[in-house]
Design an enzyme around this catalytic site. Structure first.
Site, PDB file in Angstrom:
ATOM      1  N   LYS A   1      -6.077   3.035   6.225  1.00 24.49           N
ATOM      2  CA  LYS A   1      -5.488   3.498   4.960  1.00 24.49           C
ATOM      3  C   LYS A   1      -5.448   5.024   4.859  1.00 24.49           C
ATOM      4  O   LYS A   1      -5.130   5.565   3.789  1.00 24.49           O
ATOM      5  CB  LYS A   1      -6.275   2.916   3.767  1.00 24.49           C
ATOM      6  CG  LYS A   1      -6.257   1.387   3.721  1.00 24.49           C
ATOM      7  CD  LYS A   1      -4.859   0.809   3.511  1.00 24.49           C
ATOM      8  CE  LYS A   1      -4.868  -0.709   3.557  1.00 24.49           C
ATOM      9  NZ  LYS A   1      -3.518  -1.291   3.378  1.00 24.49           N
TER      10      LYS A   1
ATOM     11  N   HIS B   1       0.479 -10.147   0.050  1.00 23.83           N
ATOM     12  CA  HIS B   1       0.035  -9.496  -1.177  1.00 23.83           C
ATOM     13  C   HIS B   1       0.376 -10.393  -2.370  1.00 23.83           C
ATOM     14  O   HIS B   1       1.074 -11.387  -2.232  1.00 23.83           O
ATOM     15  CB  HIS B   1       0.728  -8.140  -1.329  1.00 23.83           C
ATOM     16  CG  HIS B   1       0.344  -7.174  -0.257  1.00 23.83           C
ATOM     17  ND1 HIS B   1       1.071  -6.049   0.025  1.00 23.83           N
ATOM     18  CD2 HIS B   1      -0.703  -7.166   0.606  1.00 23.83           C
ATOM     19  CE1 HIS B   1       0.491  -5.393   1.022  1.00 23.83           C
ATOM     20  NE2 HIS B   1      -0.578  -6.060   1.392  1.00 23.83           N
TER      21      HIS B   1
ATOM     22  N   ARG C   1       8.139 -13.525   9.172  1.00 19.36           N
ATOM     23  CA  ARG C   1       6.881 -12.809   8.970  1.00 19.36           C
ATOM     24  C   ARG C   1       6.708 -12.407   7.505  1.00 19.36           C
ATOM     25  O   ARG C   1       5.672 -12.629   6.915  1.00 19.36           O
ATOM     26  CB  ARG C   1       6.859 -11.586   9.887  1.00 19.36           C
ATOM     27  CG  ARG C   1       5.522 -10.915   9.938  1.00 19.36           C
ATOM     28  CD  ARG C   1       5.427 -10.010  11.150  1.00 19.36           C
ATOM     29  NE  ARG C   1       4.377  -9.029  10.940  1.00 19.36           N
ATOM     30  CZ  ARG C   1       3.790  -8.379  11.906  1.00 19.36           C
ATOM     31  NH1 ARG C   1       4.126  -8.605  13.160  1.00 19.36           N
ATOM     32  NH2 ARG C   1       2.862  -7.483  11.649  1.00 19.36           N
ATOM     33  N   ASP C   2       7.744 -11.784   6.957  1.00 19.75           N
ATOM     34  CA  ASP C   2       7.717 -11.458   5.523  1.00 19.75           C
ATOM     35  C   ASP C   2       8.190 -12.651   4.702  1.00 19.75           C
ATOM     36  O   ASP C   2       8.140 -12.627   3.471  1.00 19.75           O
ATOM     37  CB  ASP C   2       8.597 -10.240   5.230  1.00 19.75           C
ATOM     38  CG  ASP C   2       8.117  -9.015   5.996  1.00 19.75           C
ATOM     39  OD1 ASP C   2       6.893  -8.840   6.101  1.00 19.75           O
ATOM     40  OD2 ASP C   2       8.961  -8.255   6.497  1.00 19.75           O
TER      41      ASP C   2
ATOM     42  N   ASP D   1      -4.290  -0.668  -5.600  1.00 18.04           N
ATOM     43  CA  ASP D   1      -2.863  -0.379  -5.407  1.00 18.04           C
ATOM     44  C   ASP D   1      -1.984  -1.621  -5.501  1.00 18.04           C
ATOM     45  O   ASP D   1      -0.785  -1.527  -5.745  1.00 18.04           O
ATOM     46  CB  ASP D   1      -2.639   0.330  -4.068  1.00 18.04           C
ATOM     47  CG  ASP D   1      -3.254  -0.434  -2.900  1.00 18.04           C
ATOM     48  OD1 ASP D   1      -4.058  -1.357  -3.141  1.00 18.04           O
ATOM     49  OD2 ASP D   1      -2.959  -0.090  -1.736  1.00 18.04           O
ATOM     50  N   HIS D   2      -2.576  -2.793  -5.278  1.00 16.59           N
ATOM     51  CA  HIS D   2      -1.846  -4.071  -5.360  1.00 16.59           C
ATOM     52  C   HIS D   2      -2.864  -5.178  -5.153  1.00 16.59           C
ATOM     53  O   HIS D   2      -4.006  -4.927  -4.760  1.00 16.59           O
ATOM     54  CB  HIS D   2      -0.743  -4.163  -4.290  1.00 16.59           C
ATOM     55  CG  HIS D   2      -1.255  -4.020  -2.889  1.00 16.59           C
ATOM     56  ND1 HIS D   2      -1.884  -5.046  -2.210  1.00 16.59           N
ATOM     57  CD2 HIS D   2      -1.271  -2.959  -2.047  1.00 16.59           C
ATOM     58  CE1 HIS D   2      -2.245  -4.625  -1.012  1.00 16.59           C
ATOM     59  NE2 HIS D   2      -1.902  -3.362  -0.885  1.00 16.59           N
TER      60      HIS D   2
ATOM     61  N   SER E   1       0.812  -1.218   0.000  1.00 18.60           N
ATOM     62  CA  SER E   1       0.000   0.000   0.000  1.00 18.60           C
ATOM     63  C   SER E   1       0.847   1.270   0.000  1.00 18.60           C
ATOM     64  O   SER E   1       0.493   2.251  -0.656  1.00 18.60           O
ATOM     65  CB  SER E   1      -0.943   0.007   1.199  1.00 18.60           C
ATOM     66  OG  SER E   1      -1.812  -1.101   1.112  1.00 18.60           O
TER      67      SER E   1
ATOM     68  N   ARG F   1      12.545 -10.688  15.395  1.00 17.88           N
ATOM     69  CA  ARG F   1      12.143  -9.302  15.096  1.00 17.88           C
ATOM     70  C   ARG F   1      11.097  -8.778  16.069  1.00 17.88           C
ATOM     71  O   ARG F   1      10.949  -7.564  16.242  1.00 17.88           O
ATOM     72  CB  ARG F   1      11.642  -9.189  13.654  1.00 17.88           C
ATOM     73  CG  ARG F   1      10.474 -10.096  13.335  1.00 17.88           C
ATOM     74  CD  ARG F   1      10.044  -9.961  11.887  1.00 17.88           C
ATOM     75  NE  ARG F   1       9.196  -8.788  11.693  1.00 17.88           N
ATOM     76  CZ  ARG F   1       8.745  -8.388  10.507  1.00 17.88           C
ATOM     77  NH1 ARG F   1       9.085  -9.052   9.414  1.00 17.88           N
ATOM     78  NH2 ARG F   1       7.965  -7.329  10.410  1.00 17.88           N
TER      79      ARG F   1
ATOM     80  N   ARG G   1       7.639  -1.683  17.146  1.00 16.66           N
ATOM     81  CA  ARG G   1       7.369  -0.276  16.817  1.00 16.66           C
ATOM     82  C   ARG G   1       6.257   0.293  17.702  1.00 16.66           C
ATOM     83  O   ARG G   1       5.819   1.418  17.500  1.00 16.66           O
ATOM     84  CB  ARG G   1       6.993  -0.129  15.338  1.00 16.66           C
ATOM     85  CG  ARG G   1       5.718  -0.820  14.950  1.00 16.66           C
ATOM     86  CD  ARG G   1       5.338  -0.576  13.492  1.00 16.66           C
ATOM     87  NE  ARG G   1       4.156  -1.367  13.164  1.00 16.66           N
ATOM     88  CZ  ARG G   1       3.748  -1.632  11.935  1.00 16.66           C
ATOM     89  NH1 ARG G   1       4.434  -1.175  10.904  1.00 16.66           N
ATOM     90  NH2 ARG G   1       2.669  -2.353  11.715  1.00 16.66           N
TER      91      ARG G   1
END
EC number: 5.4.2.12
Length: 511
Positions: A336, A462, A153-154, A444-445, A62, A185, A191
């Site tokens: 968003k 995604h 995770r990714d 957007d994707h 995004s 991580r 964060r």
């Protein structure tokens, strides 16, 4: 006087593919989208890979999508920018890197490399670590230590050993580097101000405190034996034969943090660099005066050097609309909202003259599959009211549902999400058309288009599939081969505004 608004409507995560299994976009009943698709000119756009400034084959997201859409050009993302720098030899000439290496060499200090140890390409890429090791070797450094953050995770939840193996092979081949600590991580890249997590990672790196092992592989083996996967591996210290840590971070050492995405790099960086750090007690002997290098600009709060400085994006769509005295509205729900404002404006926080913003709160639920409609109806109601009030020349809208519910990997809730969005889309677009305006309907994707993997597992990431674009204007044709960077020029075209030279994208409407 009645405005004839031009709207850019982004259906977040709404990709297209022919196969219907695990494809909520294809399975959902969406009479409004189908009606516009059949009635008006339409095409598909590439929303991944080099078309959006990412490496080839890399799925879009995004942030990247909205940045490209708003800029009206391909915006090279940090990952691609660094890859290109490595490919073209700029990386090894980067003065910030060379200065950090010089600091270590001149003062007989160590160089510490830390970051996410995977090829996920969302926060980091392991190839950038390898390039730094090669650079350190070519500059004659010997004391080079790696503090690896495990991903899970990714990339897959139990893939850490693959990346540790790759790193061990590169260290062997290049002839420099030693792993000093390993942490999931969850700890090192928090964060959300969960400082108890960050402190564990910090203490492993700075003080050599935490569970100790003879190798990174041992850390992972032991974690897996205890049912702990990569992301959650407890910050651990690698020791020498005598039981001493391989390395701790000492006063005056050089550090290069090779993550390129800022959000999850800020807290741990602040812990090492901020003189006024108060979020936990770092202890009397915490490392001071580090030569701390961030791969990209993380935050004003991080006291360090930046290897790849931000590229300013001038003349984004919002700026051009403002220059022409046009009134614009940005509207989305919380999830968003930053995308239709900050990212759409090229990383600018403040509004342009004549820009209005409406934020609708996202529902407070644990996960959005529990409320697939999210706040789509509230967004729609607010926007229909705005259209009726004739206030805006241009509207930029995002419906979050296909992406946010799609991340659950659950087909039924995602179908419901898309059906809710379709109902809202119909009311919004019909209201715009009734005013004599036009809408660009796009995404957007991809995401909601693949929810089941080939092995039948939930697919939560995604996709690289193309996205739709419909322009609700009769009597025009859209060209093939478009990209997200062509959407802003198309919106300006509908408004009769000439695109600026910075926008290298071109209108999809064929002349």
């Amino acid at each position: 006087m009645s405005k004839k608004p031009a709207a850019l409507i982004i259906l977040d995560g709404f990709g297209l593919r022919n196969e219907t299994v695990g494809n909520a976009v294809a399975q959902a009943k969406k009479p409004n989208f189908d009606r516009y698709w059949n009635q008006y000119p339409h095409q598909t756009l590439t929303a991944s890979g080099e078309a959006v400034g990412l490496p080839e084959g890399q799925m879009g997201n995004s942030e990247v999508g909205h940045l490209n859409i708003g800029a009206g050009r391909i915006v090279y993302q940090s990952l691609t920018r660094v890859n290109v720098a490595i490919r073209e030899g700029e990386f090894e000439r980067n003065q910030t890197f060379l200065d950090a290496i010089k600091n270590a060499k001149d003062n007989d200090k160590a160089l510490h490399l830390f970051g996410l140890l995977s090829d996920g390409g969302v926060h980091s890429h392991i190839n950038h670590l390898f390039a730094l090791l090669k650079l350190a070797k070519s500059e004659g450094l010997t004391k080079v230590y790696i503090h690896g953050f495990l991903d899970g995770r990714d990339v897959g939840p139990q893939t850490a050993k693959t990346y540790i193996q790759q790193l061990n092979e590169q260290v062997e081949e290049i002839g420099v580097g030693e792993i000093a600590s390993i942490s999931g991580r969850y700890y090192s890249m928090d964060r959300d101000k969960r400082w108890d997590r960050v402190e564990k990672a910090y203490r492993a790196m700075a003080y050599g405190e935490g569970p100790s092992y003879r190798s990174a592989m041992d850390v992972v083996d032991d974690s897996y034996a205890n049912g702990i996967h990569d992301e959650f591996v407890i910050p651990s210290v690698i020791t020498k034969e005598n039981g001493e840590p391989v390395a701790k971070i000492h006063d005056g050492d050089s550090v290069i943090f090779y993550n390129f995405r800022p959000d999850r790099a800020i807290q741990i960086s602040n812990t090492f660099t901020n003189k006024d750090f108060r979020d936990f007690d770092r202890g009397e002997n915490h490392p001071k005066n580090l030569y701390f290098v961030c791969l990209t600009h993380f935050s004003e709060s991080v006291d360090g050097y930046v290897a790849f400085k931000p590229v300013n994006l001038d003349n984004t769509v919002g700026e051009v609309l403002a220059q022409h005295g046009l009134k614009q509205l940005r509207i989305a729900e919380t999830e968003k909202y930053p995308h239709v404002t900050f990212f759409m404006s090229g990383g600018r926080e403040e509004e342009f003259p004549g820009e209005e913003r409406i934020l609708i709160n996202s529902p407070k639920v644990a996960t959005y599959d529990l409320k697939p409609e999210m706040s789509a109806y509230e967004v729609k109601d607010a926007l229909v009211k705005e259209i009726a009030a004739d206030k805006h020349d241009a509207i930029i809208l995002n419906f979050a549902n296909p992406d946010m519910v799609g991340h659950s990997g659950m087909v039924e809730p995602t179908i419901k999400a898309i059906e809710a969005v379709d109902e809202c889309l119909g009311e919004v677009v019909d209201a715009i058309i009734a005013k004599g305006g036009h809408a660009i309907i796009t995404a957007d994707h991809g995401n909601a288009d693949i929810l089941i993997t080939e092995t039948g597992e939930p697919h939560t990431a995604h996709t690289t599939n193309p996205v739709p674009v419909i322009v609700t204007k009769e009597g025009v044709t859209l060209r093939e081969g478009g990209i997200l960077g062509d959407l802003a020029p198309t919106l300006l075209d509908l408004l009769g505004v000439e695109k600026p030279k910075e926008m290298t994208g071109t209108s999809l409407i064929q002349k």
